[in-house]
Design a protein around this motif. Sequence first.
Motif, PDB file in Angstrom:
ATOM      1  N   LYS A  67       0.815  -1.217   0.000  1.00  0.00           N
ATOM      2  CA  LYS A  67       0.000   0.000   0.000  1.00  0.00           C
ATOM      3  C   LYS A  67       0.848   1.266   0.000  1.00  0.00           C
ATOM      4  CE  LYS A  67      -3.869  -1.844   2.676  1.00  0.00           C
ATOM      5  NZ  LYS A  67      -4.549  -1.731   3.987  1.00  0.00           N
ATOM      6  N   SER A  68       2.102   1.152   0.406  1.00  0.00           N
ATOM      7  CA  SER A  68       2.975   2.320   0.565  1.00  0.00           C
ATOM      8  C   SER A  68       3.910   2.544  -0.616  1.00  0.00           C
ATOM      9  CB  SER A  68       3.815   2.159   1.840  1.00  0.00           C
ATOM     10  OG  SER A  68       2.991   2.099   2.963  1.00  0.00           O
ATOM     11  N   CYS A  69       3.742   1.809  -1.675  1.00  0.00           N
ATOM     12  CA  CYS A  69       4.626   1.943  -2.837  1.00  0.00           C
ATOM     13  C   CYS A  69       4.468   3.315  -3.482  1.00  0.00           C
ATOM     14  CB  CYS A  69       4.312   0.855  -3.859  1.00  0.00           C
ATOM     15  SG  CYS A  69       4.759  -0.775  -3.263  1.00  0.00           S
ATOM     16  N   PRO A  70       5.496   3.852  -4.061  1.00  0.00           N
ATOM     17  CA  PRO A  70       6.855   3.289  -4.118  1.00  0.00           C
ATOM     18  C   PRO A  70       7.543   3.424  -2.765  1.00  0.00           C
ATOM     19  CG  PRO A  70       6.864   5.453  -5.094  1.00  0.00           C
ATOM     20  CD  PRO A  70       5.428   5.160  -4.722  1.00  0.00           C
ATOM     21  N   ILE A  71       8.451   2.501  -2.526  1.00  0.00           N
ATOM     22  CA  ILE A  71       9.161   2.493  -1.249  1.00  0.00           C
ATOM     23  C   ILE A  71      10.623   2.140  -1.517  1.00  0.00           C
ATOM     24  CG2 ILE A  71       8.736   0.078  -0.691  1.00  0.00           C
ATOM     25  CD1 ILE A  71       8.035   1.044   2.185  1.00  0.00           C
ATOM     26  N   ASP A  72      11.517   2.729  -0.771  1.00  0.00           N
ATOM     27  CA  ASP A  72      12.947   2.487  -0.916  1.00  0.00           C
ATOM     28  C   ASP A  72      13.295   1.208  -0.148  1.00  0.00           C
ATOM     29  OD1 ASP A  72      15.743   2.428  -0.435  1.00  0.00           O
ATOM     30  OD2 ASP A  72      15.878   4.600  -0.649  1.00  0.00           O
ATOM     31  N   ALA A  73      13.606   0.137  -0.858  1.00  0.00           N
ATOM     32  CA  ALA A  73      13.838  -1.170  -0.242  1.00  0.00           C
ATOM     33  C   ALA A  73      15.004  -1.147   0.737  1.00  0.00           C
ATOM     34  CB  ALA A  73      14.087  -2.218  -1.327  1.00  0.00           C
ATOM     35  N   LYS A  74      16.073  -0.511   0.367  1.00  0.00           N
ATOM     36  CA  LYS A  74      17.253  -0.456   1.243  1.00  0.00           C
ATOM     37  C   LYS A  74      16.940   0.345   2.502  1.00  0.00           C
ATOM     38  CE  LYS A  74      20.144  -2.747  -1.335  1.00  0.00           C
ATOM     39  NZ  LYS A  74      20.621  -4.058  -0.967  1.00  0.00           N
ATOM     40  N   LYS A  75      16.180   1.425   2.337  1.00  0.00           N
ATOM     41  CA  LYS A  75      15.794   2.234   3.490  1.00  0.00           C
ATOM     42  C   LYS A  75      14.852   1.433   4.392  1.00  0.00           C
ATOM     43  CE  LYS A  75      14.261   6.862   4.730  1.00  0.00           C
ATOM     44  NZ  LYS A  75      13.766   8.153   4.231  1.00  0.00           N
ATOM     45  N   LEU A  76      13.945   0.672   3.795  1.00  0.00           N
ATOM     46  CA  LEU A  76      13.050  -0.180   4.575  1.00  0.00           C
ATOM     47  C   LEU A  76      13.856  -1.183   5.386  1.00  0.00           C
ATOM     48  CD1 LEU A  76      10.185  -1.138   5.327  1.00  0.00           C
ATOM     49  CD2 LEU A  76      10.291  -2.659   3.334  1.00  0.00           C
ATOM     50  N   GLN A  77      14.821  -1.803   4.745  1.00  0.00           N
ATOM     51  CA  GLN A  77      15.667  -2.779   5.428  1.00  0.00           C
ATOM     52  C   GLN A  77      16.383  -2.121   6.607  1.00  0.00           C
ATOM     53  OE1 GLN A  77      18.813  -4.346   2.997  1.00  0.00           O
ATOM     54  NE2 GLN A  77      19.527  -5.725   4.597  1.00  0.00           N
ATOM     55  N   ALA A  78      16.945  -0.942   6.394  1.00  0.00           N
ATOM     56  CA  ALA A  78      17.659  -0.231   7.460  1.00  0.00           C
ATOM     57  C   ALA A  78      16.720   0.147   8.606  1.00  0.00           C
ATOM     58  CB  ALA A  78      18.340   1.014   6.896  1.00  0.00           C
ATOM     59  N   GLU A  79      15.522   0.597   8.265  1.00  0.00           N
ATOM     60  CA  GLU A  79      14.549   0.994   9.283  1.00  0.00           C
ATOM     61  C   GLU A  79      14.062  -0.207  10.088  1.00  0.00           C
ATOM     62  OE1 GLU A  79      13.482   4.066  10.231  1.00  0.00           O
ATOM     63  OE2 GLU A  79      14.847   5.023   8.826  1.00  0.00           O
ATOM     64  N   VAL A  80      13.860  -1.345   9.424  1.00  0.00           N
ATOM     65  CA  VAL A  80      13.442  -2.560  10.130  1.00  0.00           C
ATOM     66  C   VAL A  80      14.561  -3.002  11.081  1.00  0.00           C
ATOM     67  CG1 VAL A  80      12.924  -5.028   9.853  1.00  0.00           C
ATOM     68  CG2 VAL A  80      11.756  -3.340   8.431  1.00  0.00           C
ATOM     69  N   ALA A  81      15.799  -2.909  10.636  1.00  0.00           N
ATOM     70  CA  ALA A  81      16.929  -3.279  11.497  1.00  0.00           C
ATOM     71  C   ALA A  81      17.005  -2.359  12.713  1.00  0.00           C
ATOM     72  CB  ALA A  81      18.227  -3.237  10.700  1.00  0.00           C
ATOM     73  N   LYS A  82      16.692  -1.077  12.517  1.00  0.00           N
ATOM     74  CA  LYS A  82      16.719  -0.124  13.632  1.00  0.00           C
ATOM     75  C   LYS A  82      15.626  -0.400  14.652  1.00  0.00           C
ATOM     76  CE  LYS A  82      16.663   4.009  11.753  1.00  0.00           C
ATOM     77  NZ  LYS A  82      16.861   5.404  11.333  1.00  0.00           N
TER      78      LYS A  82
END
Length: 109
Positions: A67-82
């Motif tokens: 639902k949130s596309c477009p989304i930056d995959a690398k940024k998502l990965q970094a945010e999930v890790a945080k």
Amino acid sequence: MSEQKKWAEKLSSQCGLSAAFLKDILEELSESCYGDAGTSRDVIEELTSSCHLNEEELRKFVKDVSKSCPIDAKKLQAEVAKAKGKKNLAFQAIDNAGPRSVSDRGGVR
């Protein structure tokens, strides 16, 4: 055996979710916005291992990403890790990585 199947079976043994479900959710996340299987694997691993998302929560996460596309995959990965294992922060990662994130709008929300 395919790389995705091996990955799903290994993660399944670690997190208790079925390998078939993990493979399906990987395909769905990879295809939802950015088609990056490697980053999608990393996101799912973080969500299941650190944040302990169950099947229902993982489905909701992927649906919210779509639902949130477009989304930056690398940024998502970094945010999930945080999120460091906190489910609520993992879900906030979607908003933080999306096109309408606070940093993208000059800090105004």
